[in-house]
Design a protein around this motif. Structure first.
Motif, PDB file in Angstrom:
ATOM      1  N   ASP A   1       0.852  -1.191   0.000  1.00 34.84           N
ATOM      2  CA  ASP A   1       0.000   0.000   0.000  1.00 34.84           C
ATOM      3  C   ASP A   1       0.885   1.238   0.000  1.00 34.84           C
TER       4      ASP A   1
ATOM      5  N   VAL B   1      -4.645   1.497  -3.934  1.00 35.77           N
ATOM      6  CA  VAL B   1      -4.223   2.050  -2.647  1.00 35.77           C
ATOM      7  C   VAL B   1      -5.453   2.188  -1.761  1.00 35.77           C
ATOM      8  N   THR B   2      -5.215   2.409  -0.482  1.00 34.16           N
ATOM      9  CA  THR B   2      -6.338   2.641   0.430  1.00 34.16           C
ATOM     10  C   THR B   2      -6.510   4.106   0.797  1.00 34.16           C
TER      11      THR B   2
ATOM     12  N   LEU C   1      -6.783  -3.036   2.033  1.00 42.33           N
ATOM     13  CA  LEU C   1      -6.283  -3.292   0.692  1.00 42.33           C
ATOM     14  C   LEU C   1      -6.780  -4.627   0.143  1.00 42.33           C
TER      15      LEU C   1
END
Length: 406
Positions: free
Chosen positions: A55, A272-273, A315
């Motif tokens: 991430d 991505v978060t 994620l």
């Protein structure tokens, strides 16, 4: 030495059946097809074994914001992220005065080099998002901190900690001195990403020429697409030189927008978060940089001005959401593991290959992380037993907060 057998695995961007892995000194020494699990220490008869997820944008987790975290907070997040399938990450800092960001980079460097007695997600450096952003697309950032990326500002960030600490930076390419800054940052090995920007297509093209290699959370906080003024979105979707990240939490963009990005640039996608301190915990009020944000169970965190302020996305859920929207699982794994590693020039991560670090995630049928290994050591899941691996129960209070698109 450890041997793992999986009935299904994602290897080199392809689905493998009956896969045998050998791990020594934290790295893969053998990756091969094998239908015989007899010699394996661990046999995974169901689910899917994939490389550890990476991430590139984690602002915080479990009530902790990296901008304010103490050493214990850094370690706590790194130890808990494997529960979400993340085995490596970049700590994100939102816009702040450059002197504050240089101090944050120093803390990041310390955390990168602090030993741990237990396996934890690898900290790959910092992702500084701002303060060289556009006030027209500030989002949840405090525009009073925005400024141009003048040479002294860039030097301060590059000199704040040893090389490698500043892993990535997001900036708006239309700002004064931005192209020069991009060239300097890229030559120093920093991943330059474009975001929170009102850039035209021509300005975006020039930034990519200068060395920008990614666009941060495509569509969000950017000049809207228009058929005569395609802006950063249009240029990104057609330019094969640049990757782009998406936040697939079911709120930041519509299913159609995600599918358009898949159709035009699946080979450049990064999941991505943009997770914030509210992730992994209960709704309420949390910090994001110098601001208070608020989250509820049915929508992402928001700032006082109502703008989305990151997400509470995991994620592994982002990966599952991508698959639900039509992205093949091997492509989703590449977007959440291999491509982030490549953008940070880490060929030893994000893949199941001889010589790579033995970072692994075992997904269940719903593509939720069931176990994770970092350097061959179990970081999350039920203790290993020969020829058997029982699925862990969900952690108390860790129910997913994001809605799934569809």
């Amino acid at each position: 030495m450890q041997k793992i057998f999986a009935r299904r695995a994602i290897v080199d961007g392809r689905e493998w059946a009956a896969t045998a892995l050998t791990i020594e000194n934290g790295a893969f020494t053998e990756v091969r097809h094998s239908a015989d699990p007899a010699e394996a220490d661990v046999v995974l008869e169901d689910g899917t074994l994939i490389p550890g997820l990476i991430d590139l944008q984690v602002n915080g987790y479990h009530g902790i914001d990296f901008s304010h975290a103490d050493p214990a907070g850094w370690q706590h997040i790194a130890q808990r992220l494997p529960e979400t399938g993340v085995t490596s990450f970049a700590a994100a800092f939102v816009s702040a005065p450059v002197p504050d960001l240089t101090q944050a980079l120093g803390r990041c460097h310390t955390a990168m080099n602090t030993p741990s007695s237990t396996p934890r997600a690898r900290l790959l450096g910092a992702h500084v998002e701002g303060p060289f952003l556009s006030p027209a697309h500030a989002g949840a950032h405090n525009p009073s901190f925005f400024c141009d990326p003048e040479p002294e500002q860039i030097s301060a960030l590059l000199n704040a900690a040893p090389t490698g600490t500043l892993a990535a930076i997001t900036l708006a390419p239309e700002r004064v001195s931005a192209l020069t800054a991009i060239e300097e940052l890229a030559s120093a090995g920093v991943l330059v990403s474009l975001g929170h920007t009102d850039a035209t297509a021509a300005q975006t093209h020039a930034a990519i020429d200068a060395g920008a290699r990614c666009v941060t959370h495509l569509y969000s906080a950017q000049r809207p697409f228009h058929h005569r003024d395609p802006g950063v979105i249009g240029q990104t979707l057609v330019d094969p030189r640049v990757s782009f990240s998406l936040v697939l939490d079911g709120h930041h963009l519509s299913p159609q927008a995600a599918q358009l990005a898949f159709a035009t640039g699946a080979s450049r996608l990064v999941l991505v978060t943009d997770a914030v301190a509210a992730a992994g915990t209960t709704p309420g009020r949390y910090q994001l940089g110098n601001q208070t944000i608020h989250t509820t169970a049915d929508r992402p965190p928001t700032s006082a001005n109502g703008a989305f302020a990151g997400s509470t996305l995991r994620l592994d859920r982002a990966l599952a959401n991508a698959v639900r929207l039509g992205l093949p699982l091997p492509d989703a794994v590449t977007a959440a593991a291999t491509r982030p590693a490549d953008l940070l020039a880490r060929p030893d991560l994000g893949r199941i290959a001889v010589g790579a670090q033995a970072d692994l995630v075992w997904l269940d049928e719903d593509l939720t992380a069931r176990a994770a290994w970092i350097g061959g050591e179990l970081a999350f899941g039920t203790p290993l037993r020969p020829r058997r691996f029982d699925p862990p129960s969900r952690q108390h209070g860790e129910a997913d907060a994001e809605a799934h698109p569809g």
